[in-house]
Scaffold this motif. Structure first.
Motif, PDB file in Angstrom:
ATOM      1  N   TRP A   1     -23.292  13.002 -23.879  1.00  0.00           N
ATOM      2  CA  TRP A   1     -23.229  12.489 -25.243  1.00  0.00           C
ATOM      3  C   TRP A   1     -21.824  12.651 -25.812  1.00  0.00           C
ATOM      4  O   TRP A   1     -21.145  13.646 -25.529  1.00  0.00           O
TER       5      TRP A   1
ATOM      6  N   GLU B   1     -32.829  16.101 -20.311  1.00  0.00           N
ATOM      7  CA  GLU B   1     -33.752  15.097 -20.841  1.00  0.00           C
ATOM      8  C   GLU B   1     -34.813  14.732 -19.808  1.00  0.00           C
ATOM      9  O   GLU B   1     -34.696  15.083 -18.632  1.00  0.00           O
TER      10      GLU B   1
ATOM     11  N   SER C   1     -33.024  10.271 -22.408  1.00  0.00           N
ATOM     12  CA  SER C   1     -33.847  10.395 -23.608  1.00  0.00           C
ATOM     13  C   SER C   1     -34.533   9.075 -23.944  1.00  0.00           C
ATOM     14  O   SER C   1     -33.867   8.034 -24.042  1.00  0.00           O
ATOM     15  N   PRO C   2     -35.835   9.065 -24.131  1.00  0.00           N
ATOM     16  CA  PRO C   2     -36.542   7.813 -24.443  1.00  0.00           C
ATOM     17  C   PRO C   2     -36.262   7.303 -25.852  1.00  0.00           C
ATOM     18  O   PRO C   2     -36.503   6.138 -26.152  1.00  0.00           O
ATOM     19  N   THR C   3     -35.729   8.164 -26.712  1.00  0.00           N
ATOM     20  CA  THR C   3     -35.479   7.763 -28.108  1.00  0.00           C
ATOM     21  C   THR C   3     -34.023   7.392 -28.367  1.00  0.00           C
ATOM     22  O   THR C   3     -33.703   6.893 -29.442  1.00  0.00           O
ATOM     23  N   GLY C   4     -33.154   7.646 -27.393  1.00  0.00           N
ATOM     24  CA  GLY C   4     -31.738   7.386 -27.612  1.00  0.00           C
ATOM     25  C   GLY C   4     -31.049   8.502 -28.377  1.00  0.00           C
ATOM     26  O   GLY C   4     -29.873   8.386 -28.726  1.00  0.00           O
ATOM     27  N   GLU C   5     -31.756   9.579 -28.611  1.00  0.00           N
ATOM     28  CA  GLU C   5     -31.197  10.749 -29.281  1.00  0.00           C
ATOM     29  C   GLU C   5     -31.535  11.994 -28.457  1.00  0.00           C
ATOM     30  O   GLU C   5     -32.554  12.016 -27.752  1.00  0.00           O
TER      31      GLU C   5
ATOM     32  N   SER D   1     -33.112  15.221 -27.091  1.00  0.00           N
ATOM     33  CA  SER D   1     -34.423  15.815 -27.331  1.00  0.00           C
ATOM     34  C   SER D   1     -34.402  17.325 -27.157  1.00  0.00           C
ATOM     35  O   SER D   1     -35.444  17.973 -27.264  1.00  0.00           O
TER      36      SER D   1
END
Length: 255
Positions: free
Chosen positions: A194, A234, A239-243, A245
């Motif tokens: 990130w 992840e 990450s499935p949410t794009g943020e 976890s």
């Protein structure tokens, strides 16, 4: 198609060596992920540079005969694919979604190897080009960064005694994460990189570490001055949410 699969097929795309199905999937992925275009540009530049620098030499008779026999075998097994013309980025091959079969196996790599040989007249330099194109993109990017006059790096120590380092160059426009001693993950987990900027985490790619925790990963996207480079654990694939976890296990300030 994930980023690693895209990177693996980029060299084949640069040489127009992909099957119609793989090329259609590749073009779709490129349209959806413009930030991955640097893989295509890098491999295309490598092909051009190596093609110009390698002198043509007569091919060994046995090698030429073996390659032609294998190509003929592939054409007989898959006549439709063998006859299909290679397409360009501007006019991709259109394949109905229900009939697409994405193959990342030996056939795509054989097509790449065959094209490399044809590129230089089935000469001995094919081995050199194949070795260059098969090198991990992150390793090639790291070499470009280290050779740049504005190369910079920042490091941190990992809890178990390993080290993680971020290498970057503004002129090169690439960022590479290198580590040793990362913890071993389960099969249903992945490491994700990130850019942390103004308290916002921007996804920069998923990577895997070797059994001893070593990793070299090229970040996707563009770093801004002062970004913190972070790594989280992840679910497999990212990450499935794009943020993020989970909390970062690595956080390296670049300022």
């Amino acid at each position: 198609m994930n980023e690693q699969q895209f990177a693996e097929l980029a060299a084949g795309y640069a040489l127009s060596a992909l099957s119609p199905d793989d090329e259609a999937a590749f073009v779709d992925a490129l349209a959806a992920h413009a930030e991955w275009a640097h893989y295509v540009a890098s491999d295309a530049a490598t092909v051009a540079a190596l093609a110009d620098s390698v002198a043509e030499v007569p091919p060994p008779r046995a090698l030429r005969a073996e390659l032609l026999a294998q190509i003929a075998s592939v054409q007989q097994d898959h006549p439709a694919q063998a006859a299909a013309p290679a397409s360009s980025l501007e006019s991709p091959t259109v394949v109905p979604p229900e009939s697409r079969h994405r193959s990342w196996g030996p056939r795509a790599w054989f097509a790449l190897a065959a094209s490399l040989v044809l590129l230089i007249g089935v000469g001995g330099g094919a081995v050199v080009i194949a070795q260059q194109l098969n090198r991990p993109v992150a390793v090639v990017a790291l070499e470009r960064i280290e050779a740049a006059p504005d190369a910079r790096e920042a490091s941190t120590t990992l809890p178990d005694g390993g080290e993680a380092t971020v290498h970057w160059s503004e002129s090169v426009g690439e960022v590479v994460f290198v580590s040793d001693g990362l913890p071993t993950l389960s099969d249903d987990q992945s490491y994700e990189l990130w850019f942390v900027r103004d308290s916002e985490a921007i996804a920069a790619g998923v990577f895997e570490a070797s059994g001893d925790g070593n990793a070299t990963a090229l970040l996707s996207g563009t770093m801004s001055p002062g970004d913190v480079i972070a790594v989280t654990v992840e679910p497999a694939g990212g990450s499935p949410t794009g943020e993020p976890s989970s909390d970062p296990i690595v956080a390296i300030p670049t300022a």
